[in-house]
Design a protein around this motif. Structure first.
Motif, PDB file in Angstrom:
ATOM      1  N   GLY A  33      90.657 153.020 105.668  1.00 37.64           N
ATOM      2  CA  GLY A  33      91.428 152.534 106.872  1.00 37.64           C
ATOM      3  C   GLY A  33      91.197 153.629 107.982  1.00 37.64           C
ATOM      4  N   ASP A  34      92.062 153.825 108.920  1.00 40.07           N
ATOM      5  CA  ASP A  34      91.906 154.728 110.240  1.00 40.07           C
ATOM      6  C   ASP A  34      91.972 156.287 109.733  1.00 40.07           C
ATOM      7  OD1 ASP A  34      91.970 152.339 111.567  1.00 40.07           O
ATOM      8  OD2 ASP A  34      93.901 152.624 112.405  1.00 40.07           O
ATOM      9  N   TYR A  37      91.711 157.824 105.893  1.00 42.49           N
ATOM     10  CA  TYR A  37      92.919 157.329 104.986  1.00 42.49           C
ATOM     11  C   TYR A  37      92.621 156.046 104.483  1.00 42.49           C
ATOM     12  CZ  TYR A  37      95.695 161.344 106.501  1.00 42.49           C
ATOM     13  OH  TYR A  37      96.147 162.459 106.850  1.00 42.49           O
ATOM     14  N   TYR A  39      93.616 152.487 102.992  1.00 44.28           N
ATOM     15  CA  TYR A  39      94.702 151.463 103.607  1.00 44.28           C
ATOM     16  C   TYR A  39      94.894 150.321 102.439  1.00 44.28           C
ATOM     17  CZ  TYR A  39      97.137 147.863 106.453  1.00 44.28           C
ATOM     18  OH  TYR A  39      98.084 146.896 106.967  1.00 44.28           O
ATOM     19  N   VAL A  41      97.029 146.913 101.270  1.00 47.90           N
ATOM     20  CA  VAL A  41      97.835 145.888 101.720  1.00 47.90           C
ATOM     21  C   VAL A  41      97.965 144.993 100.739  1.00 47.90           C
ATOM     22  CG1 VAL A  41      96.048 144.706 102.875  1.00 47.90           C
ATOM     23  CG2 VAL A  41      98.471 144.260 103.633  1.00 47.90           C
ATOM     24  N   HIS A  61      94.712 145.852 111.311  1.00 49.52           N
ATOM     25  CA  HIS A  61      94.109 147.206 110.573  1.00 49.52           C
ATOM     26  C   HIS A  61      93.177 146.834 109.631  1.00 49.52           C
ATOM     27  CE1 HIS A  61      95.485 151.441 108.800  1.00 49.52           C
ATOM     28  NE2 HIS A  61      94.064 151.392 108.796  1.00 49.52           N
ATOM     29  N   LYS A  62      93.503 145.698 108.641  1.00 50.27           N
ATOM     30  CA  LYS A  62      92.443 145.190 107.579  1.00 50.27           C
ATOM     31  C   LYS A  62      91.270 144.712 108.319  1.00 50.27           C
ATOM     32  CE  LYS A  62      93.951 141.375 106.032  1.00 50.27           C
ATOM     33  NZ  LYS A  62      95.258 140.997 105.879  1.00 50.27           N
ATOM     34  N   ALA A  65      89.067 147.684 109.467  1.00 46.55           N
ATOM     35  CA  ALA A  65      88.457 148.257 108.245  1.00 46.55           C
ATOM     36  C   ALA A  65      87.262 147.666 107.631  1.00 46.55           C
ATOM     37  CB  ALA A  65      89.742 148.713 107.375  1.00 46.55           C
TER      38      ALA A  65
END
Length: 166
Positions: A33-34, A37, A39, A41, A61-62, A65
């Motif tokens: 992720g950003d 980090y 992420y 889900v 986000h997904k 990424a």
């Protein structure tokens, strides 16, 4: 390239891991992720021919990424039974590592959508095809090509099987 499982006695055979992926309905996708980090889900998915498919909004986000880094992992938990008197949990799970890509070819996307829809609405062929047609341009399909798959079960489950076979 991928680590071998440390507790080999708890390793599930590949066919049992595949069976879990085929039967279960949700799992957790982990991406980079950003800001470095991870992420993770939860999502619905379908497994077919060594690949996982899931749908997504076109942005977020997904998706960002996956565009940045195609390497992902995916985890499915089939069983998670707490056994208080044994101070343990009887679990069975599968972890997959692979590369994800957004399907850009309309034929590939439609096929993936049909496979996913059939899993969740098997007796609703007309309805699911109408839904696919209606929503086709509003979301994307993502394919995860499985490069490594490891199924694992609690040692307590392994021992129960061993005792039952004696």
């Amino acid at each position: 390239m991928f680590r071998e499982m440390r507790r080999r006695k708890q390793l599930l055979p590949e066919e049992k891991s595949v069976s879990i992926l085929e039967r279960m309905t949700s799992g957790v996708l982990a991406v980079m992720g950003d800001n470095g980090y991870p992420y993770a889900v939860p999502l619905s998915y379908v497994y077919c021919d060594g690949k996982l498919y899931f749908h997504s909004a076109k942005t977020g986000h997904k998706i960002e990424a996956i565009i940045r880094n195609e390497k992902v992992s995916f985890c499915v938990i089939e069983q998670d039974n707490v056994v208080p008197e044994e101070y343990t949990t009887y679990f069975r799970s599968v972890i997959v590592f692979g590369k994800a890509r957004i399907l850009t070819d309309d034929k590939e996307k439609r096929k993936a959508m049909e496979i996913l829809a059939e899993k969740y609405s098997p007796s609703q062929q007309e309805g699911r095809l109408q839904e696919i047609e209606k929503s086709f341009k509003h979301f994307v399909m993502i394919e995860l090509l499985v490069e490594s798959m490891t199924g694992k079960e609690a040692i307590g489950l392994v021992r129960k099987v061993e005792q039952g076979n004696k």
